[in-house]
Structure formats: C-alpha cells, structure tokens
Design a protein around this motif. Structure first.
Motif, PDB file in Angstrom:
ATOM      1  N   ALA A   8      -4.659   9.935   1.691  1.00 38.93           N
ATOM      2  CA  ALA A   8      -5.364   9.150   2.703  1.00 38.93           C
ATOM      3  C   ALA A   8      -5.036   7.672   2.533  1.00 38.93           C
ATOM      4  O   ALA A   8      -5.739   6.943   1.836  1.00 38.93           O
ATOM      5  N   ASN A   9      -3.946   7.257   3.147  1.00 40.96           N
ATOM      6  CA  ASN A   9      -3.567   5.841   3.152  1.00 40.96           C
ATOM      7  C   ASN A   9      -4.079   5.256   4.470  1.00 40.96           C
ATOM      8  O   ASN A   9      -3.357   5.167   5.452  1.00 40.96           O
ATOM      9  N   LEU A  10      -5.361   4.883   4.461  1.00 38.80           N
ATOM     10  CA  LEU A  10      -6.052   4.476   5.681  1.00 38.80           C
ATOM     11  C   LEU A  10      -6.491   3.015   5.544  1.00 38.80           C
ATOM     12  O   LEU A  10      -5.900   2.271   4.788  1.00 38.80           O
ATOM     13  N   ASN A  11      -7.499   2.611   6.292  1.00 44.91           N
ATOM     14  CA  ASN A  11      -8.046   1.268   6.106  1.00 44.91           C
ATOM     15  C   ASN A  11      -9.554   1.373   5.917  1.00 44.91           C
ATOM     16  O   ASN A  11     -10.159   2.433   6.110  1.00 44.91           O
ATOM     17  N   GLU A  54       0.165  -5.755  -6.000  1.00 44.53           N
ATOM     18  CA  GLU A  54      -0.370  -6.976  -5.414  1.00 44.53           C
ATOM     19  C   GLU A  54      -1.889  -6.794  -5.315  1.00 44.53           C
ATOM     20  O   GLU A  54      -2.521  -6.437  -6.294  1.00 44.53           O
ATOM     21  N   ASP A  55      -2.499  -6.976  -4.153  1.00 41.97           N
ATOM     22  CA  ASP A  55      -3.954  -6.841  -4.054  1.00 41.97           C
ATOM     23  C   ASP A  55      -4.387  -5.492  -3.496  1.00 41.97           C
ATOM     24  O   ASP A  55      -5.569  -5.275  -3.213  1.00 41.97           O
ATOM     25  N   TRP A  56      -3.438  -4.567  -3.334  1.00 41.31           N
ATOM     26  CA  TRP A  56      -3.739  -3.270  -2.738  1.00 41.31           C
ATOM     27  C   TRP A  56      -3.980  -2.224  -3.823  1.00 41.31           C
ATOM     28  O   TRP A  56      -3.288  -2.189  -4.827  1.00 41.31           O
ATOM     29  N   ILE A  57      -4.975  -1.373  -3.587  1.00 38.20           N
ATOM     30  CA  ILE A  57      -5.417  -0.404  -4.592  1.00 38.20           C
ATOM     31  C   ILE A  57      -5.090   1.024  -4.156  1.00 38.20           C
ATOM     32  O   ILE A  57      -5.219   1.370  -2.984  1.00 38.20           O
ATOM     33  N   THR A  58      -4.676   1.843  -5.118  1.00 38.11           N
ATOM     34  CA  THR A  58      -4.527   3.282  -4.919  1.00 38.11           C
ATOM     35  C   THR A  58      -5.302   3.999  -6.015  1.00 38.11           C
ATOM     36  O   THR A  58      -5.192   3.638  -7.188  1.00 38.11           O
ATOM     37  N   ILE A  59      -6.101   4.982  -5.615  1.00 37.90           N
ATOM     38  CA  ILE A  59      -6.877   5.764  -6.576  1.00 37.90           C
ATOM     39  C   ILE A  59      -6.613   7.249  -6.341  1.00 37.90           C
ATOM     40  O   ILE A  59      -6.625   7.718  -5.202  1.00 37.90           O
ATOM     41  N   MET A  80      -6.043  11.336  -2.965  1.00 39.30           N
ATOM     42  CA  MET A  80      -5.443  10.026  -3.201  1.00 39.30           C
ATOM     43  C   MET A  80      -5.847   9.112  -2.056  1.00 39.30           C
ATOM     44  O   MET A  80      -5.561   9.402  -0.896  1.00 39.30           O
ATOM     45  N   ILE A  81      -6.547   8.034  -2.357  1.00 38.46           N
ATOM     46  CA  ILE A  81      -6.973   7.073  -1.343  1.00 38.46           C
ATOM     47  C   ILE A  81      -6.261   5.750  -1.566  1.00 38.46           C
ATOM     48  O   ILE A  81      -6.046   5.316  -2.697  1.00 38.46           O
ATOM     49  N   SER A  82      -5.884   5.133  -0.456  1.00 34.49           N
ATOM     50  CA  SER A  82      -5.186   3.848  -0.521  1.00 34.49           C
ATOM     51  C   SER A  82      -5.359   3.150   0.821  1.00 34.49           C
ATOM     52  O   SER A  82      -5.953   3.693   1.747  1.00 34.49           O
ATOM     53  N   SER A 127       0.821  -1.212   0.000  1.00 33.48           N
ATOM     54  CA  SER A 127       0.000   0.000   0.000  1.00 33.48           C
ATOM     55  C   SER A 127       0.856   1.262   0.000  1.00 33.48           C
ATOM     56  O   SER A 127       0.609   2.200  -0.765  1.00 33.48           O
ATOM     57  N   THR A 128       1.882   1.300   0.855  1.00 30.42           N
ATOM     58  CA  THR A 128       2.769   2.470   0.908  1.00 30.42           C
ATOM     59  C   THR A 128       3.552   2.614  -0.388  1.00 30.42           C
ATOM     60  O   THR A 128       3.706   3.719  -0.919  1.00 30.42           O
ATOM     61  N   HIS A 129       4.054   1.501  -0.900  1.00 35.08           N
ATOM     62  CA  HIS A 129       4.770   1.493  -2.178  1.00 35.08           C
ATOM     63  C   HIS A 129       3.891   2.111  -3.268  1.00 35.08           C
ATOM     64  O   HIS A 129       4.334   2.979  -4.032  1.00 35.08           O
ATOM     65  N   ASN A 130       2.652   1.672  -3.334  1.00 31.91           N
ATOM     66  CA  ASN A 130       1.736   2.143  -4.362  1.00 31.91           C
ATOM     67  C   ASN A 130       1.465   3.642  -4.225  1.00 31.91           C
ATOM     68  O   ASN A 130       1.378   4.370  -5.218  1.00 31.91           O
ATOM     69  N   CYS A 131       1.333   4.110  -2.974  1.00 31.66           N
ATOM     70  CA  CYS A 131       1.121   5.546  -2.746  1.00 31.66           C
ATOM     71  C   CYS A 131       2.316   6.361  -3.238  1.00 31.66           C
ATOM     72  O   CYS A 131       2.154   7.353  -3.955  1.00 31.66           O
TER      73      CYS A 131
END
Length: 280
Positions: free
Chosen positions: A212-215, A267-272, A237-239, A127-131
């Motif tokens: 917003a890299n939250l859950n 992987e299975d983590w999304i960033t928009i 940016m949400i992730s 998730s952090t990588h993707n952000c």
C-alpha cells in the motif's frame, strides 16, 4: 528551437503520474521532478494554454494545481533533465530499472523495464524507491499479493519477479490502467491482473502480502479496509507518508492488531512492513 517549461508546485506521486500521462498526450516530451515541483517540457509551436488549463480543471478535485510557465532557449535547456530519465536507475544490487531491456547492466538481481517518460513510478521517487528496496525483506515466493494504488504497477512487477503466484494491482485512475498494462507487457509478466477500481472492490478478499504505497488522506479514510485485506498469516507494507505522520500510522497498525516488523526511511518518506501479532 525554444521549449516551454510548465512547472507545477506539486510533489505528490499520484498527481505527478497523472500529469505525465495527460501531458504526454498533448506533445510534452520530457519531464522532471525536484524539490521545486513537477516540470513538463514542450516545443513552443505545439504549446496550447487552453489544453493545459483543461487538464488543470479536470484534476483540481484531486489536488490544487498551480503552474508557472517559462520559455527555455536551446542553450538554457538542461539536457541532463531529459537524459536522466533515460538512464538506468539502480537500487543497491537488488533492482535495476531501465527504459529498454537492451540497456540493462545486469549489475542487479532483478531488472524492470519502465517507460522513461514516467516522471514518477519509475522507482526514483523516495517513496517508490523505499518500497522497492524494502520488498527484499520478506519472501514473495508462492504468495498472493495486492498492490493498492498501483500506478505504473512497478511494485506488482517486482512482486512477480520475486516469485509471487498471483498479483492483483488496483488503481482508480484510467491512465494507470493503461500505463500499468503496458508495463506488465513490457516485462512479460503473466501473473498480474490490472484492475481499475476502488479499494472497496476488494472487500472480503485477502492476500498474503498487501503493498500500500498510498497517501495519508487515503490511509485516514481506508486504513481499516487496507488492514482487513491482509491474511491472518500475511504481511502489510505501507508507504507514501512522511516522518511527521509516522506516529499516527504506527498507532493505526497497533489498533488493527498489527506490529512493526521492519521500518525504513528514504529522505523524509517512511516505509513500514507489519504483520499480525498472532502470526508468529
């Protein structure tokens, strides 16, 4: 000299960072994350089960913490686990993360110094990588930024390096306030304010870019507040959520007058990255 391996069956970024900070205070000197969960290592003579259980009790309200204990001999200790945390982490040719500025290879456009003992928050969680990688898709030059659930403030640090004029990084955990301030100092950042508090503390404020890299639990409870923080001409940016929740997140964006500008998965983590429909 034997070590004790404590393995928590969690992969949540927030609780893993908390465990890293708390266990470090008890003498745990190495950490590792893989598909089996979060692992911390401590020399056998320093290990104290009562201290470990006190941490579990302290944070059980955030996450049900179950762990297993294994004694690891010097021959069985996989040194690569420890060493890999000290290796540089490169995201394409965009960002390089190292535990010391002297270790930079200068193969990337931007460099970030980050404590090697942080299991998450160093950029290598999907998730952090993707952000970090996705932040290259929009301009931060001269922009105001909110980094929500900032943790180690790694996104805030990159935002300043990308030219942001002012960055507010907020997290509600005391460990994050301490670690983030240390990271900001290590990177000689001058435009970041680390805030210890809740998302509600930012009500009626806006920023040009909201990270917003939250859950999913946080998004479900606070999406309206998060969306309201975005300036009418700004970016969100949400992730921190996975593919199974993507349709729900896109619906949330649409319901709040936002549209998808860029979407990425690692992987299975999304960033928009999204923006207001009326902003273009």
């Amino acid at each position: 000299m034997e070590k004790i391996e404590v393995c928590f069956q969690v992969q949540d970024e927030e609780i893993s960072d908390i465990l890293t900070a708390e266990l470090s205070e008890l003498g745990y000197d190495s950490f590792w994350i893989d598909e089996n969960g979060f692992r911390g290592y401590i020399h056998e003579e320093v290990y104290n089960v009562e201290e470990l259980d006190s941490i579990v009790k302290k944070y059980n309200n955030l996450h049900e913490l179950r762990y297993t204990i294994t004694k690891v001999s010097p021959q069985g200790w996989d040194k690569s686990n420890s060493d890999s945390l000290h290796e540089n982490y490169l995201i394409n040719d965009f960002v390089e993360i190292a535990s010391d500025a002297k270790l930079f290879t200068n193969r990337c456009e931007h460099q970030i110094v980050m404590n090697a003992n942080l299991a998450f928050g160093r950029g290598d969680h999907p998730s952090t990588h993707n952000c970090l990688e996705s932040m290259n898709r929009i301009s931060f030059v001269g922009k105001t930024v909110f980094d929500l659930g900032s943790g180690t403030a790694i996104l805030a640090i990159l935002a300043e390096k990308l030219g942001a004029s002012k960055v507010g990084a907020i997290d509600n955990n005391p460990w994050a306030f301490k670690v983030a301030n240390e990271a900001v100092a290590l990177n000689a950042c001058t435009k970041i304010e680390i805030l210890e508090g809740e998302l509600e503390d930012l009500k009626e404020q806006t920023a040009d870019i909201v990270l917003a890299n939250l859950n999913m639990d946080v998004f479900r409870n606070y999406f309206s507040l998060v969306a309201a923080l975005v300036h009418s001409q700004g970016w969100l940016m949400i992730s921190g959520f996975m593919k199974k929740d993507e349709i729900e997140m896109i619906k949330n964006l649409i319901d709040h007058g936002l549209e998808v500008y860029y979407r990425s998965n690692y992987e299975d983590w999304i960033t928009i990255i999204a923006r207001h429909k009326k902003s273009h």
